[in-house]
Write a protein that holds these residues in place. Structure first.
Motif, mmCIF file in Angstrom:
data_model
loop_
_atom_site.group_PDB
_atom_site.id
_atom_site.type_symbol
_atom_site.label_atom_id
_atom_site.label_comp_id
_atom_site.label_asym_id
_atom_site.label_seq_id
_atom_site.Cartn_x
_atom_site.Cartn_y
_atom_site.Cartn_z
ATOM 1 N N SER A 1 17.417 0.363 7.621
ATOM 2 C CA SER A 1 18.831 0.601 7.325
ATOM 3 C C SER A 1 18.994 1.568 6.148
ATOM 4 O O SER A 1 19.819 2.491 6.190
ATOM 5 N N MET A 2 18.197 1.357 5.108
ATOM 6 C CA MET A 2 18.261 2.238 3.941
ATOM 7 C C MET A 2 17.847 3.661 4.305
ATOM 8 O O MET A 2 18.472 4.640 3.875
ATOM 9 N N CYS A 3 16.801 3.795 5.095
ATOM 10 C CA CYS A 3 16.314 5.120 5.484
ATOM 11 C C CYS A 3 17.366 5.881 6.289
ATOM 12 O O CYS A 3 17.520 7.094 6.129
ATOM 13 N N ALA B 1 0.808 -1.217 0.000
ATOM 14 C CA ALA B 1 0.000 0.000 0.000
ATOM 15 C C ALA B 1 0.842 1.269 0.000
ATOM 16 O O ALA B 1 0.565 2.222 -0.742
ATOM 17 N N VAL B 2 1.892 1.317 0.831
ATOM 18 C CA VAL B 2 2.718 2.521 0.927
ATOM 19 C C VAL B 2 3.413 2.803 -0.395
ATOM 20 O O VAL B 2 3.446 3.944 -0.877
ATOM 21 N N ALA B 3 3.981 1.768 -1.001
ATOM 22 C CA ALA B 3 4.659 1.942 -2.289
ATOM 23 C C ALA B 3 3.676 2.363 -3.382
ATOM 24 O O ALA B 3 4.011 3.181 -4.252
ATOM 25 N N ALA B 4 2.443 1.845 -3.328
ATOM 26 C CA ALA B 4 1.428 2.191 -4.323
ATOM 27 C C ALA B 4 1.054 3.664 -4.222
ATOM 28 O O ALA B 4 1.009 4.388 -5.229
ATOM 29 N N PRO C 1 14.487 -3.373 -5.731
ATOM 30 C CA PRO C 1 13.578 -4.184 -4.910
ATOM 31 C C PRO C 1 12.483 -3.340 -4.249
ATOM 32 O O PRO C 1 12.655 -2.134 -4.042
ATOM 33 N N ILE C 2 11.382 -3.993 -3.885
ATOM 34 C CA ILE C 2 10.237 -3.298 -3.298
ATOM 35 C C ILE C 2 10.627 -2.553 -2.028
ATOM 36 O O ILE C 2 10.147 -1.435 -1.775
ATOM 37 N N TYR C 3 11.524 -3.117 -1.218
ATOM 38 C CA TYR C 3 11.883 -2.456 0.037
ATOM 39 C C TYR C 3 12.567 -1.110 -0.219
ATOM 40 O O TYR C 3 12.465 -0.180 0.595
ATOM 41 N N VAL C 4 13.246 -0.977 -1.362
ATOM 42 C CA VAL C 4 13.887 0.290 -1.716
ATOM 43 C C VAL C 4 12.827 1.324 -2.093
ATOM 44 O O VAL C 4 12.916 2.498 -1.711
ATOM 45 N N ARG D 1 12.194 4.824 -0.098
ATOM 46 C CA ARG D 1 12.144 6.147 -0.705
ATOM 47 C C ARG D 1 10.861 6.876 -0.313
ATOM 48 O O ARG D 1 10.876 8.086 -0.053
ATOM 49 N N ALA D 2 9.739 6.155 -0.277
ATOM 50 C CA ALA D 2 8.471 6.785 0.102
ATOM 51 C C ALA D 2 8.547 7.333 1.523
ATOM 52 O O ALA D 2 8.145 8.480 1.788
ATOM 53 N N TYR D 3 9.078 6.546 2.459
ATOM 54 C CA TYR D 3 9.208 7.011 3.834
ATOM 55 C C TYR D 3 10.219 8.155 3.938
ATOM 56 O O TYR D 3 10.008 9.134 4.668
ATOM 57 N N SER D 4 11.338 8.061 3.226
ATOM 58 C CA SER D 4 12.366 9.105 3.276
ATOM 59 C C SER D 4 11.830 10.424 2.747
ATOM 60 O O SER D 4 12.097 11.494 3.319
ATOM 61 N N ASN D 5 11.078 10.378 1.654
ATOM 62 C CA ASN D 5 10.474 11.595 1.119
ATOM 63 C C ASN D 5 9.504 12.208 2.118
ATOM 64 O O ASN D 5 9.433 13.433 2.274
ATOM 65 N N MET D 6 8.751 11.347 2.791
ATOM 66 C CA MET D 6 7.760 11.820 3.751
ATOM 67 C C MET D 6 8.433 12.602 4.882
ATOM 68 O O MET D 6 8.004 13.700 5.231
#
Length: 446
Positions: free
Chosen positions: A350-352, A43-46, A265-268, A272-277
């Protein structure tokens, strides 16, 4: 014009309601992501993919909104308000017409748009449903943003802040009912979040029109369209297209960058969605004080007070960069507990953390860009910043992002490093442009 218009007190009076409003506007879309995060792993990625598109389309309304704000403030500064009503009417009609075109495009071509972005097949159903429903509310967005521009041009920022509070409270309540379902209402998930957003914005439009009629004496008069004021429309477009062009170009690059991320990958994509937020929190104060300063610069340039304009912009630049740095540093230090509120995926966390570390330097450049771009355009130096920004963002951010992130295999961190180089370079060149004083000889009014 009030003699205290360039005081710190007046700047603060304009800034804090804009800041609150921008935070709340950000939450309208991000609350959707937060509240659907536990209903579906995709949902978040969508919604993140959908937001890239809607953010670009909303910027298109700013072409007219920016121009209307600049013209109205300079008319007020010059003591000439006879054409303000005409500015209201033309701006509103153009933006509503544009929103109807966007509504049709999103309704019938959402699948094709996502296909061009390379959205993974597993995200398509939710992303498509969200985008089509949000498209229905585009005319509401156009009306609301245009009236907000009118209020701000008059320095009435508290009114629009109040409306944003109402919209967000209604959106959260609607999400609570529609996303997970309640009683006879079934669980609608992502679609429920979109429906709630549209309904809350409908209420916001009703309130903003009501407040406009009660607060501002000059009305929106559609008799100003007979005969259609072609000359006035040309003036709005002459200011608005270059001014809004920077934001449109930037958001187009975000679609390209999102497309690069969609190959990862989907986790990336989720990271990105969380980092932008959270990154929005770093520059939102700079954006607020820049918009408040833009109003004051319009008043001062309309009154031909050039030296006062220079002092105001330099003071705003220092404040915006300092606050953006402090907030981005805190977000990096508190990354794990903050992001942990929304995800427990160790790869995402970790990515965030890596991205938020890079963000610290990026936000210094972005703060300078936001302040100086608005100052230059309001002062009348419109062409230089748009040429600079369009050229650099595509070559450094997009080109560099592809080189570092895709070709060299650095992934999302490589893309973020390229974006940082872009923001810092543009901030430095914009500062040198302001220092050159070229803007001092520009005039927008007849």
């Amino acid at each position: 014009m009030d003699q205290n218009v360039n005081s710190r007190g007046y700047l603060f009076q304009l800034t804090w309601p804009i800041f609150v409003e921008l935070v709340l506007q950000m939450l309208v879309s991000n609350v959707d992501q937060m509240m659907v995060a536990r209903t579906s792993p995709t949902a978040v990625a969508a919604i993140g993919n959908a937001n890239v598109i809607t953010n670009l389309l909303l910027i298109s309304f700013s072409v007219i909104c920016m121009a209307a704000t600049i013209l109205i403030t300079q008319y007020i500064g010059a003591g000439s308000t006879e054409r303000v009503a005409q500015t209201y009417t033309v701006s509103l009609v153009v933006n509503v017409t544009l929103s109807l075109v966007i509504f049709v495009a999103l309704t019938f071509f959402s699948t094709q748009i996502y296909g061009l972005m390379g959205v993974p097949a597993e995200l398509m159903p939710e992303a498509g449903a969200y985008l089509r429903i949000i498209g229905v509310g585009m005319p509401l967005q156009a009306i609301h943003l245009t009236f907000v521009a009118f209020f701000r041009a008059h320095g009435l920022t508290k009114q629009t802040m109040f409306i944003s509070i109402v919209i967000n409270l209604l959106n959260i309540a609607g999400n609570f009912v529609l996303i997970g379902g309640m009683g006879p209402i079934p669980m609608l998930g992502v679609a429920g979040a979109a429906i709630s957003s549209d309904l809350s914005r409908l209420v916001g439009v009703v309130i903003v029109i009501w407040l406009f009629k009660r607060t501002i004496r000059t009305p929106v008069d559609f008799r100003n369209l007979r005969p259609f004021p072609v000359g006035h429309l040309k003036r709005l477009l002459k200011i608005g297209i270059p001014s809004g062009g920077e934001s449109i170009s930037y958001n187009l690059t975000q679609i390209v960058i999102q497309t690069m991320c969609n190959s990862l990958p989907i986790y990336v994509i989720t990271a990105r969605a969380y980092s932008n937020m959270f990154a929005m929190l770093s520059y939102i104060y700079g954006s607020a004080i820049a918009q408040a300063t833009q109003i004051i610069v319009g008043y001062l340039m309309g009154a031909r007070k050039v030296e006062e304009t220079d002092r105001r912009v330099n003071a705003t630049l220092r404040a915006a960069m300092l606050v953006s740095f402090v907030i981005s540093l805190l977000l990096f230090l508190l990354c794990e507990p903050l992001f942990g509120l929304f995800t427990s995926d160790p790869q995402v966390l970790s990515m965030c953390r890596t991205i938020m570390g890079i963000e610290i330097l990026l936000e210094l450049g972005r703060a300078a860009n936001i302040v100086l771009f608005r100052a230059l355009q309001t002062a009348g130096d419109i062409r230089f910043p748009i040429c600079l920004n369009v050229t650099t963002v595509w070559t450094v951010a997009v080109g560099g992002g592809y080189l570092l992130g895709v070709v060299l295999g650095l992934g999302l961190p490589g893309i973020w490093i390229a974006m940082t180089c872009d923001e810092c370079f543009r901030g430095l060149v914009s500062f040198l442009r302001w220092r050159s004083g070229n803007w001092r000889s520009k005039h927008l009014l007849d």
